[in-house]
Write an enzyme that holds these catalytic residues in place. Structure first.
Site, mmCIF file in Angstrom:
data_model
loop_
_atom_site.group_PDB
_atom_site.id
_atom_site.type_symbol
_atom_site.label_atom_id
_atom_site.label_comp_id
_atom_site.label_asym_id
_atom_site.label_seq_id
_atom_site.Cartn_x
_atom_site.Cartn_y
_atom_site.Cartn_z
ATOM 1 N N LYS A 1 0.047 4.199 -0.125
ATOM 2 C CA LYS A 1 -0.478 5.414 0.289
ATOM 3 C C LYS A 1 -0.529 6.625 -0.620
ATOM 4 O O LYS A 1 -0.246 6.411 -1.758
ATOM 5 C CB LYS A 1 -0.164 5.601 1.700
ATOM 6 C CG LYS A 1 -0.405 4.437 2.609
ATOM 7 C CD LYS A 1 -0.158 4.613 4.042
ATOM 8 C CE LYS A 1 -0.283 3.106 4.679
ATOM 9 N NZ LYS A 1 0.088 3.171 6.232
ATOM 10 N N ASN B 1 0.831 -1.115 -0.146
ATOM 11 C CA ASN B 1 -0.132 0.012 -0.174
ATOM 12 C C ASN B 1 0.955 1.012 -0.020
ATOM 13 O O ASN B 1 1.619 1.536 1.008
ATOM 14 C CB ASN B 1 -0.896 -0.038 1.457
ATOM 15 C CG ASN B 1 -1.803 1.097 1.175
ATOM 16 O OD1 ASN B 1 -1.881 1.862 0.470
ATOM 17 N ND2 ASN B 1 -2.441 1.374 2.452
ATOM 18 N N GLY C 1 2.703 2.361 10.786
ATOM 19 C CA GLY C 1 3.600 3.413 10.589
ATOM 20 C C GLY C 1 4.189 3.734 12.092
ATOM 21 O O GLY C 1 4.931 4.915 12.122
ATOM 22 N N GLU D 1 -5.284 -5.073 10.554
ATOM 23 C CA GLU D 1 -4.352 -4.203 10.830
ATOM 24 C C GLU D 1 -4.518 -3.190 12.006
ATOM 25 O O GLU D 1 -5.397 -2.296 12.040
ATOM 26 C CB GLU D 1 -4.192 -2.966 9.637
ATOM 27 C CG GLU D 1 -3.911 -3.533 8.275
ATOM 28 C CD GLU D 1 -3.404 -2.375 7.298
ATOM 29 O OE1 GLU D 1 -2.258 -2.812 6.641
ATOM 30 O OE2 GLU D 1 -4.106 -1.383 7.181
ATOM 31 N N GLU E 1 -6.855 4.484 8.075
ATOM 32 C CA GLU E 1 -6.700 6.127 7.710
ATOM 33 C C GLU E 1 -7.774 6.381 6.979
ATOM 34 O O GLU E 1 -8.437 7.646 7.190
ATOM 35 C CB GLU E 1 -5.295 6.016 6.811
ATOM 36 C CG GLU E 1 -4.271 5.974 7.636
ATOM 37 C CD GLU E 1 -3.008 5.161 6.842
ATOM 38 O OE1 GLU E 1 -2.942 5.395 5.726
ATOM 39 O OE2 GLU E 1 -2.080 4.763 7.609
ATOM 40 N N HIS F 1 -9.539 1.004 5.073
ATOM 41 C CA HIS F 1 -8.296 1.042 5.633
ATOM 42 C C HIS F 1 -8.379 1.942 6.944
ATOM 43 O O HIS F 1 -9.229 2.822 6.778
ATOM 44 C CB HIS F 1 -7.030 1.601 4.745
ATOM 45 C CG HIS F 1 -5.962 1.763 5.231
ATOM 46 N ND1 HIS F 1 -5.342 2.605 6.081
ATOM 47 C CD2 HIS F 1 -4.871 0.914 5.097
ATOM 48 C CE1 HIS F 1 -4.124 2.648 6.493
ATOM 49 N NE2 HIS F 1 -3.739 1.334 5.974
ATOM 50 N N SER G 1 3.631 -2.180 10.231
ATOM 51 C CA SER G 1 5.041 -2.241 10.564
ATOM 52 C C SER G 1 5.729 -3.573 10.169
ATOM 53 O O SER G 1 6.628 -4.010 10.871
ATOM 54 C CB SER G 1 5.380 -1.823 12.122
ATOM 55 O OG SER G 1 5.003 -0.525 12.272
#
Ligand code: 13P
Length: 255
Positions: free
Chosen positions: A11, A9, A176, A170, A100, A98, A216
């Site tokens: 992003k 991904n 991250g 996730e 985000e 996702h 991560s």
């Protein structure tokens, strides 16, 4: 047989030239050296999709995915992209839900359910993301959160539709942050997800389902994570922006 998938991904990173270069490097490093049954998915920003798709060979083990799509077929939604546009540009996967998108764009279960419907209707495969925040984990509610995310956005699907999903666990606190879930923590949740799918659909369907881990994940920890019984690959953020790291993660399935 359950499919192993490593998906990158990207992003909102890399301009067009840099995206093409990274993709060419990935293809070059893979260079027919995949010995497992692993599939590779690269999810660039929308504007790179058709250029990347043109670099693929017909029988490639690499596919292109999008990071989102609108929940309607078409219409007056300025700035949005539909599933059929993605399909016609060469995408075969779409990331849906996702964290985000849930956090920064207020995507809730209702809209995610509609997105899953429109993606499946257009014969694309959703990579449906679920996972708890740090607060929820600390409060011990992570299993409830995950069960509810599945139930509210995905359990309305028929058996035939649900079979086409790839799930991605996730944990938000691992994205991250460099704080990877331990293999045991991830395995525990993956097994839980599979048990809920078995309850709702069937043990057979649950057993065939590909469930990815994301957060991560890197070349150092991928082998241990992917070695867990219920972890069938990864959804990779930061490490998918470095060709060698991404391909090293993909090659975990060679051994
Ligand atoms: P990182 O691998 O950078 O933690 O991101 C994971 C992710 O969000 C993939 O969708």
């Amino acid at each position: 047989m359950r499919k192993n998938i490593v998906a990158g991904n990207w992003k909102m990173n890399l301009d067009h030239a840099a995206g093409l270069q990274l993709f060419a490097e990935i293809l070059n490093l893979i260079n027919n050296e995949l010995k497992g049954n692993q599939e590779v998915v690269v999810c660039p920003p929308f504007v790179h999709i058709s250029s990347l798709a043109q670099l693929l060979k017909a029988n490639s083990t690499v596919s292109i995915g999008a990071q989102n799509c609108h929940h309607s077929d078409a219409g007056a939604y300025t700035g949005e992209i539909s599933a059929s546009m993605l399909k016609s540009s060469g995408a075969s996967y779409v990331i849906i839900g996702h964290s985000e998108r849930r956090a920064f764009f207020a995507e809730d279960d209702l809209v995610l359910a509609q997105k899953l419907d429109v993606v499946l209707k257009n014969e694309l495969s959703p990579i449906f993301c679920i996972g708890e925040t740090l607060e929820q984990r600390n409060a011990g509610t992570h299993f409830d959160v995950i069960e509810s995310q599945l139930k509210e956005a995905a359990f309305h699907l028929s058996d035939d539709q649900f079979k086409k999903l790839v799930l991605a666990y996730e944990p938000v606190w691992a994205i991250g942050t460099g704080l990877t879930a331990t293999p045991e923590q991830a395995q525990e949740v993956h097994a839980f997800i599979r048990s809920k799918v078995a309850e709702q659909y069937s043990a057979e369907l649950a057993n065939e389902l590909t469930i990815l881990y994301g957060g991560s994940c890197n070349p150092k920890n991928a082998a241990e994570l992917f070695g867990q019984e219920d972890i069938d690959g990864g959804l990779i953020g930061g490490a998918s922006l470095k060709a060698q790291d991404f391909v090293d993660i993909i090659k975990v399935f060679n051994s």
